[in-house]
Design a protein around this motif. Structure first.
Motif, PDB file in Angstrom:
ATOM      1  N   GLY A 273      40.369  36.871  42.129  1.00  0.00           N
ATOM      2  CA  GLY A 273      40.012  36.402  40.789  1.00  0.00           C
ATOM      3  C   GLY A 273      40.527  35.002  40.520  1.00  0.00           C
ATOM      4  N   GLY A 274      41.193  34.397  41.517  1.00  0.00           N
ATOM      5  CA  GLY A 274      41.725  33.039  41.360  1.00  0.00           C
ATOM      6  C   GLY A 274      40.616  32.004  41.308  1.00  0.00           C
ATOM      7  N   VAL A 406      36.291  36.394  25.098  1.00  0.00           N
ATOM      8  CA  VAL A 406      36.895  35.434  26.025  1.00  0.00           C
ATOM      9  C   VAL A 406      37.089  36.092  27.386  1.00  0.00           C
ATOM     10  CG1 VAL A 406      38.021  34.093  24.228  1.00  0.00           C
ATOM     11  CG2 VAL A 406      39.234  36.020  25.255  1.00  0.00           C
ATOM     12  N   SER A 407      37.055  35.289  28.430  1.00  0.00           N
ATOM     13  CA  SER A 407      37.159  35.822  29.792  1.00  0.00           C
ATOM     14  C   SER A 407      38.560  36.320  30.122  1.00  0.00           C
ATOM     15  CB  SER A 407      36.753  34.747  30.808  1.00  0.00           C
ATOM     16  OG  SER A 407      37.746  33.729  30.880  1.00  0.00           O
ATOM     17  N   GLY A 408      39.556  35.858  29.355  1.00  0.00           N
ATOM     18  CA  GLY A 408      40.938  36.254  29.609  1.00  0.00           C
ATOM     19  C   GLY A 408      41.656  35.345  30.585  1.00  0.00           C
ATOM     20  N   ILE A 409      41.024  34.249  30.971  1.00  0.00           N
ATOM     21  CA  ILE A 409      41.656  33.299  31.876  1.00  0.00           C
ATOM     22  C   ILE A 409      42.924  32.745  31.237  1.00  0.00           C
ATOM     23  CG2 ILE A 409      40.392  31.287  31.022  1.00  0.00           C
ATOM     24  CD1 ILE A 409      40.152  30.356  33.945  1.00  0.00           C
ATOM     25  N   PRO A 469      36.958  41.251  37.795  1.00  0.00           N
ATOM     26  CA  PRO A 469      38.242  40.558  38.024  1.00  0.00           C
ATOM     27  C   PRO A 469      38.719  39.837  36.769  1.00  0.00           C
ATOM     28  CG  PRO A 469      36.440  39.221  38.841  1.00  0.00           C
ATOM     29  CD  PRO A 469      35.814  40.475  38.292  1.00  0.00           C
ATOM     30  N   LEU A 470      40.022  39.691  36.671  1.00  0.00           N
ATOM     31  CA  LEU A 470      40.596  38.851  35.623  1.00  0.00           C
ATOM     32  C   LEU A 470      40.740  37.445  36.189  1.00  0.00           C
ATOM     33  CD1 LEU A 470      41.929  38.486  32.836  1.00  0.00           C
ATOM     34  CD2 LEU A 470      44.119  39.046  33.920  1.00  0.00           C
ATOM     35  N   PRO A 471      39.959  36.481  35.684  1.00  0.00           N
ATOM     36  CA  PRO A 471      40.061  35.115  36.223  1.00  0.00           C
ATOM     37  C   PRO A 471      41.400  34.483  35.877  1.00  0.00           C
ATOM     38  CG  PRO A 471      38.577  35.169  34.334  1.00  0.00           C
ATOM     39  CD  PRO A 471      38.947  36.584  34.616  1.00  0.00           C
ATOM     40  N   PRO A 489      46.700  39.999  41.178  1.00  0.00           N
ATOM     41  CA  PRO A 489      45.270  40.195  40.876  1.00  0.00           C
ATOM     42  C   PRO A 489      45.033  41.464  40.065  1.00  0.00           C
ATOM     43  CG  PRO A 489      45.579  39.551  43.168  1.00  0.00           C
ATOM     44  CD  PRO A 489      46.940  39.817  42.621  1.00  0.00           C
ATOM     45  N   GLU A 490      44.110  41.358  39.098  1.00  0.00           N
ATOM     46  CA  GLU A 490      43.777  42.494  38.240  1.00  0.00           C
ATOM     47  C   GLU A 490      42.268  42.733  38.250  1.00  0.00           C
ATOM     48  OE1 GLU A 490      45.422  42.493  34.279  1.00  0.00           O
ATOM     49  OE2 GLU A 490      47.122  41.252  34.912  1.00  0.00           O
ATOM     50  N   PHE A 491      41.878  43.991  38.387  1.00  0.00           N
ATOM     51  CA  PHE A 491      40.473  44.372  38.369  1.00  0.00           C
ATOM     52  C   PHE A 491      40.299  45.593  37.472  1.00  0.00           C
ATOM     53  CE2 PHE A 491      41.172  42.146  42.319  1.00  0.00           C
ATOM     54  CZ  PHE A 491      40.051  41.357  42.467  1.00  0.00           C
TER      55      PHE A 491
END
Length: 605
Positions: A273-274, A406-409, A469-471, A489-491
């Motif tokens: 997710g990076g 929001v994407s949560g980035i 994925p969490l960007p 990483p989070e999914f």
């Protein structure tokens, strides 16, 4: 006239001598008592006052922590600059001092007065920063005439510098001087006037880690304010190093591809997710905010019609166009409204709710299945799908896939976009939702709006068959070479059947590798899957559409969302070119170049 002389009797002389003696004894006793009080009884008090009169504690600003890419390439660091300070308690003639400060700094007299006025709440011995990045000639001139200018001091301080100039500007963000309002609202002692604070991007998001810890230096001065001795020093501590997921080489390459264009590109590593690259064009040089910006510089950047200060990847709000057909296809399959064999005949237009809706191919596509409808981006197929579904069902699936929030980035100031629903319209306009509006939303138009960040998250979820994925842009934070924070990483699993993702992916594969609208993105051996989208600025049924779209500012926005390879995907890419026109001819080939370069080099350095 004669004055008679009074005879001084021995008795009188004796009395006068006694009185004089007593008086002198009392006076000397009082003087002795005063000295005794000062020298013995209150010795410590006056010793401390004397020390305070000859010593000054000077605050030493801490260098901000470095920001580096995933391989350690420096994107933000510090340089040393000479700063001119004014000490009010040493001013002999305030007006003359203001005039001198104006001359040394090159600032108007009124501006110098305003700077001094900001520090009126501070003690008179506080050093007021007048000018940073002072030219060496001015430094030498002032330093060699300290007797003439006791009110001025020059010191070396760290200042922020960005060696890559505009590259990754929106990721890094900017810093600027802390305001009085922020000082009053914030915790005491955290910042002082003249300090800099992160305003956007990484500089703001990780301010706590980057700002470092201030130091101090205690100096002893003589009666003419010359430093005689440094009696104590606490060295400032540099802020922590922020290591990003960015690949600087890839970032540079994409920014070069977009020279002369306005838009955004995002590249995600699907394993973590990076974010490997995050581009917004036009951009700006963040260093202009880290120093004293000239008024003309601010006017130029703030009035630029390309909006270089806006992060188009996180804050740009756009109609997704046909990219939204991915959401419609997944919703239709999951709700069992359509199957892979569902067929719709496209003649180029069709009547819905007493209005004619057109396909982009006015001649029609003929009979379309789900796969061919995605491959050819057939509007008529998705108009019919939209007619069979209500807006609230469509809205639910859009939100499941990351749109409308929001994407949560891990970056600030992200916008949420808009996914319409019947409740939203009633709350906003006090009107009910009409089925005809759903037809427009079904092909990504109407009141639907998204950001490039949301679409990158959506296509990544499709690539991973429902694992969202969490960007993120943070890889880790290091303090003196030791990792103090690391991103894990989070999914999250999206409640859509994996076989439905596989069906949609088949259509997206054909978009690029068949005769589809995204075939310009094809790279031999990569099995790129993607979807084009055209976000109209002016509706095609506008009678002046052809005339108006000769002007670039009225041309539609070009989208391409994609991932590769098809199986065990590693990379997701979203490309937006503002007013680019035909997405297949503009956005798709840009994505192809990004994939080719990345996989040839396995990540540029």
């Amino acid at each position: 006239m004669y004055l008679s002389k009074r005879k001084l009797t021995p008795d009188f002389v004796k009395k006068a001598a006694v009185v004089s003696t007593v008086f002198l004894v009392v006076v000397f006793a009082a003087i002795f008592a005063a000295f005794w009080s000062i020298q013995v009884v209150q010795n410590e008090k006056y010793r401390q006052l004397a020390i305070r009169n000859i010593t000054r504690t000077v605050e030493l600003r801490a260098p901000r922590g470095m920001i580096v890419d995933r391989s350690g390439a420096v994107i933000a660091e510090n340089k040393i600059n000479f700063t001119l300070f004014l000490v009010r308690e040493n001013m002999e003639d305030p007006e003359k001092t203001v005039t001198r400060a104006s001359f040394f700094s090159g600032k108007p007299v009124d501006e110098v007065r305003d700077i001094i006025a900001k520090f009126k709440k501070y003690a008179s011995f506080y050093r007021i920063p007048i000018k940073s990045n002072l030219p060496l000639g001015t430094v030498i001139f002032i330093q060699s005439r300290q007797d003439e200018f006791p009110e001025f001091e020059i010191d070396m301080e760290p200042s922020r510098t960005y060696p890559q100039a505009e590259v990754a500007a929106h990721v890094l963000g900017q810093i600027s001087e802390v305001s009085e309002v922020e000082l009053d609202a914030g915790p005491p002692g955290a910042y002082s006037l003249g300090d800099f604070i992160g305003r956007s991007g990484i500089e703001k998001q990780y301010e706590t880690f980057l700002k470092g810890t201030k130091g101090s230096q205690t100096v002893i001065k003589n009666s003419v304010e010359k430093i005689q001795e440094i009696s104590g020093r606490v060295n400032p501590e540099i802020g922590d190093t922020v290591v990003l997921t960015l690949d600087l080489g890839l970032q540079k390459y994409i920014e070069e591809l977009l020279v002369g264009e306005s838009g955004a590109v995002g590249v995600m590593d699907l394993k973590t997710g990076g974010i490997l690259a995050m581009v917004s064009r036009p951009a700006f040089d963040p260093e202009i905010f880290a120093r004293e910006m000239e008024h003309e510089e601010w006017l130029a950047i703030s009035s630029d019609p390309g909006k270089p200060l806006q992060d188009k990847f996180l804050q740009g709000i756009y109609s997704p166009g046909s990219v939204f057909k991915i959401v419609m296809a997944l919703a239709g399959l999951q709700e069992k409204v359509i199957t892979p064999s569902t067929a719709v005949s496209c003649s180029g237009s069709q009547m819905f709710y007493d209005r004619v809706f057109h396909c982009w191919n006015l001649g029609g596509h003929g009979t379309m299945s789900l796969f061919s409808a995605l491959e050819n981006s057939c509007n008529i197929f998705f108009y019919n799908l939209g007619r069979k579904m209500d807006i609230d069902t469509i809205s639910r699936y859009a939100r499941l896939l990351g749109l409308g929030s929001v994407s949560g980035i891990d970056l600030p100031n992200e916008k949420a976009g808009l996914v319409p629903s019947s409740a939203w319209k009633m709350e906003t306009y006090r009107q009910r939702w009409f089925p005809g509006e759903t037809i427009s939303v079904a092909i990504g138009h109407g009141s639907l709006n998204v950001t490039p960040a949301q679409l990158l998250k959506m296509i990544a979820t499709v690539a991973l068959r429902g694992r969202m994925p969490l960007p993120h842009v943070l890889q880790r934070i290091e303090k003196q070479g030791r990792t103090v924070r690391e991103f894990a990483p989070e999914f999250v699993r999206v409640p859509i059947a994996e076989e439905n993702f596989e069906l949609v992916i088949e259509g997206l594969f054909r978009v690029v590798n068949g005769a589809g609208t995204g075939r310009a993105a094809r790279v031999e051996g990569l099995d790129i899957c993607g979807k084009t989208g055209t976000g109209q600025i002016i509706a095609k049924d506008n009678p002046r559409y052809k005339l108006l779209t000769r002007d670039k500012k009225f041309m539609p926005n070009s989208w391409f969302v994609s991932f590769a390879p098809r199986n065990n995907p590693r990379l997701a890419v979203v490309v937006l070119v503002e007013n680019g026109g035909d997405a297949g001819a503009i956005a798709a080939p840009l994505a192809g170049q990004i994939y080719r370069k990345y996989f040839e080099n396995e990540g540029l350095r």
